[in-house]
Scaffold this motif. Structure first.
Motif: not given
Lengths: 164, 586
Positions: A24, A27, A65-66, B270, B273, B282-289, B444
């Motif tokens: 995780g 980012i 995305f960000y 974003a 989020c 997002s906390l898990e490092g992914k796209r915030g979907m 998103c």
């Protein structure tokens, strides 16, 4: 934009060492990579993919995305123009037009001399002093088109000596 | 004597840093009265920044406002001479002081009073007393949730869900590991109370989160902060370090068997989020979907473990509730909406800043009594509540009381508390377009209705503000609005049409003027207006011509100037430059 340059991937080795086994943290890795290079170079993305075992497409997906992440280098002075509601009501659009007129760049563009980039950003949270822009961490408040031009000329003037 | 400079982000933007540096340099050179210099967070009076609070030897507060670097010299001279009479010119006026006096502060109780970087300041104002009370008097998890339940606290971030309900659900969820998360991704443009709390009173947030973590049985707490708030991150980092050193965070807190660590995760920009399941992604490092609900985060959240998410302001109320009892909090407000709420007042308002008032106060009181009404004594037109998920409330509805249900009836929402005031010069169509532009960019992309629907709506609105609107556009917009509301998975999409629906509902005539007459009644839409100079008012000073970037203004000195409409870029410089009000917009 500029020609493809080679980047020193060694610079992000400590970051990758710190995070590569923590799930995780993509980012955080990208944030530190961008802090290192000023943007996310393509080579760095492939390198991160290799070290962390993540697909390059996944990284590209997160990077695009960000709003924070950039895939192109930015100018020396990044003008972050607030697009919050209060700034909108108090004339941010006129400020944006003044910057475009003054420097010939639009949202997301960089001047040819690489001195300035403009980015429209989400609310900076200084709503009562709107419209505002942030350049190199400094916030300029209650802007008018005229005041904004003066700030830009001031910065350009300071740079002029060094560039000449 | 003690000098305190307000160093929140707004204060710093207005020049507080230079004032502090100047005072520090002078006091460093010579300090005959032994004055102490300190900083504090934002007290919410953004319209008066930079602010210097001077506590004299009797402890009386003298508040000096709009202090410049030069004024700092005068303050220093007065302090050194032990005679403050020369500073009266900088003193706050009774009218402006009313802005704070009219408020009731719970979440913001320490903001602008304590030094946020000094844990002892927080402790001196009953800080960490609530967690101490819980751990030392043996309050159980249920006892804590019970107090929150009695208080009636509802989420302050937007949806307004019962905090006790969420905590209970997370507590009752099976799981060896649980997480408590703080949503500090304050993305609503026009809301900045969460930033003020973190910058001005970070320990209050930490204590509120500790109590929440204890209540649900979590040993890890995470604050997800916007990357746009660098100062907030710095102050929170320091606060976490200090709290850990004092034993308020870490293993066996205050000698109990409760352990909890707290860490910060910086967001990457974003808006979506702010939605809790997107935040978890997002906390898990992914796209915030966003994820499909159920399962709710209380059952399956961060790393699919039971998780509870509240926003900053919600947690900031918690220590006060535990210290004073849930009933004291519930004694404020209305039947359905208890306690106080913080609003970020901005836009065309005389006194803009942070306003915390009991629920049940009317919008009129907030805007006209506390906020002082409209700047330049123009006509009030509407107030935008709840940012991109909210709506515009018109003049006729100014007596609406602040209450989740009552605000909902107007088509707006309580939201996170953004309150942007608009006057007669704000075009409501352009306002609707502004929000759609925002949500279209921030969608998103997961749900088709939201991804494409907002884009299509934006195209229609863009045509309308350019004077290219067509018959039937309003109906098309409405149809799209309802389709998006029905077809979107998360709060972003479901509420994205609100700003458009409310502006159509209350300002339909403005839409029609744009479409049918190619006219912008507010004189804002650049494609529909022309600038001209009123010959009777123009004195021929050339101030406007000198400011015109397009050289569109010409004339002889001392006789009226003229604007060439073909060259004019409508930048508005001439209006700002003219001291005689001679530049007119049609």
């Amino acid at each position: 934009m500029a020609e493809k340059t080679t980047v020193d991937l060694g610079l992000i080795a400590p970051v990758l060492e710190e995070y590569k086994d923590t799930p995780g943290s993509l980012i955080a890795i990208l944030q530190k990579t961008q802090a290192t290079y000023g943007y996310l170079p393509e080579e760095a993305i492939y390198h991160i993919a290799e070290v962390t075992g993540t697909a390059p497409a996944t990284i590209y997906g997160v990077a695009t995305f960000y709003a924070q992440f950039r895939l192109e280098p930015v100018g020396k002075h990044l003008i972050m123009l607030c697009q919050g509601t209060a700034c909108h009501v108090n004339g941010a659009e006129l400020i944006s037009a003044a910057i475009t007129d003054e420097l010939g760049i639009d949202d997301g563009e960089t001047t040819e001399d690489g001195l300035f980039s403009m980015e429209h950003v989400a609310c900076l949270g200084c709503c009562s002093l709107s419209p505002v822009m942030m350049i190199n961490g400094k916030t300029y408040s209650t802007l008018t088109p005229d005041k904004c031009r003066k700030v830009l000329r001031e910065i350009a003037k300071e740079e002029g000596g060094a560039d000449a | 004597m003690k000098l305190v400079v307000g160093e929140g982000s707004c204060g710093l933007a207005a020049g507080a840093g230079a004032v502090y540096d100047r005072l520090a340099a002078l006091l460093n050179e010579s300090n005959p009265t032994g004055a102490v210099l300190d900083i504090t967070g934002c007290n919410g009076m953004c319209f008066l920044e930079p602010i210097v609070d001077l506590y004299d030897d009797e402890g009386t507060l003298h508040r000096y406002v709009k202090v410049t670097e030069k004024d700092a010299d005068d303050i220093y001279a007065a302090v050194s001479a032990n005679d403050l009479s020369s500073l009266d010119r900088l003193g706050i006026t009774p009218d402006d002081a009313h802005f704070l006096e009219a408020q009731t502060r719970v979440a913001l109780r320490d903001c602008g009073i304590i030094n946020p970087e000094n844990i002892d300041d927080y402790i001196a104002r009953d800080g960490y007393k609530a967690i101490e009370k819980i751990l030392k008097t043996g309050m159980t998890q249920d006892d804590v949730i019970e107090q929150i339940d009695i208080s009636g606290l509802r989420g302050r971030g937007g949806a307004g869900f019962s905090t006790a309900f969420k905590w209970r659900a997370a507590k009752n969820s099976e799981g060896d590991e649980k997480y408590l998360i703080c949503n500090a991704d304050e993305g609503d443009p026009g809301a900045f109370m969460d930033r003020a709390v973190i910058e001005g009173d970070p320990h209050n947030l930490i204590e509120g989160m500790l109590i929440g973590a204890y209540a649900i049985g979590a040993s890890t707490a995470i604050v997800y902060v916007r990357a746009e708030y660098p100062l907030a991150i710095v102050r929170l980092e320091k606060a976490i370090k200090d709290a850990t050193a004092r034993g308020y965070l870490g293993d066996n807190i205050l000698g109990s068997d409760f352990s909890c660590v707290l860490r910060i995760k910086a967001g990457a920009g974003a808006f979506v989020c702010g939605e809790e399941t997107a935040l978890i992604e997002s906390l898990e490092g992914k796209r915030g979907m966003p994820r499909l609900k159920p399962p709710f985060p209380a059952q399956s959240g961060y790393w699919f473990k039971p998780s509870n998410i509240n926003n900053v302001e919600t947690y900031a109320n918690v220590p006060w509730i535990i210290n004073n009892g849930g009933a004291a909090f519930a004694a404020m407000g209305t039947e359905q909406s208890k306690g106080t709420k913080v609003f970020a007042l901005s836009g065309k308002i005389k006194r803009g800043g942070l306003v915390e008032i009991p629920m049940g106060t009317t919008l009129r009181d907030v805007i006209f009594d506390i906020g002082g009404g409209i700047r330049n004594d123009k006509e009030f037109k509407a107030v935008q509540l709840g940012g991109p998920s909210g709506g515009c409330v018109p003049k006729e509805k100014l007596d609406t009381v602040i209450d989740y249900a009552e605000l909902g009836k107007t088509g707006a929402i309580m939201g996170s508390g953004g309150m942007v005031v608009m006057d007669e010069s704000t075009c409501m169509v352009s306002m609707a377009k502004f929000f759609l532009d925002f949500t279209a960019k921030e969608s998103c992309g997961k749900c088709v209705h939201c991804r494409l629907g907002t884009k299509r709506m934006l195209e229609v609105l863009d045509r309308i503000v350019k004077g290219q609107g067509e018959e039937g556009d309003i109906e098309k917009l409405e149809e799209l609005c309802y389709a998006i509301k029905d077809g979107a998975l998360c709060g972003l999409g479901q509420t994205a049409p609100n700003p458009v629906l409310t502006t159509i509902r209350y300002f339909r005539d403005e839409f029609e003027a744009h479409i049918k007459e190619q006219r912008c009644p507010a004189g804002e839409c650049r494609d529909l207006i022309t600038y001209s100079i009123n010959k009777d008012k123009c004195v021929g000073c050339s101030a406007c011509a000198r400011q015109c970037p397009a050289n569109a203004i010409t004339g002889e000195l001392k006789s009226p100037f003229e604007i060439d409409a073909d060259l004019c870029v409508k930048c508005g410089n001439c209006i700002t430059a003219c001291r005689f009000g001679a530049v007119e917009v049609h």
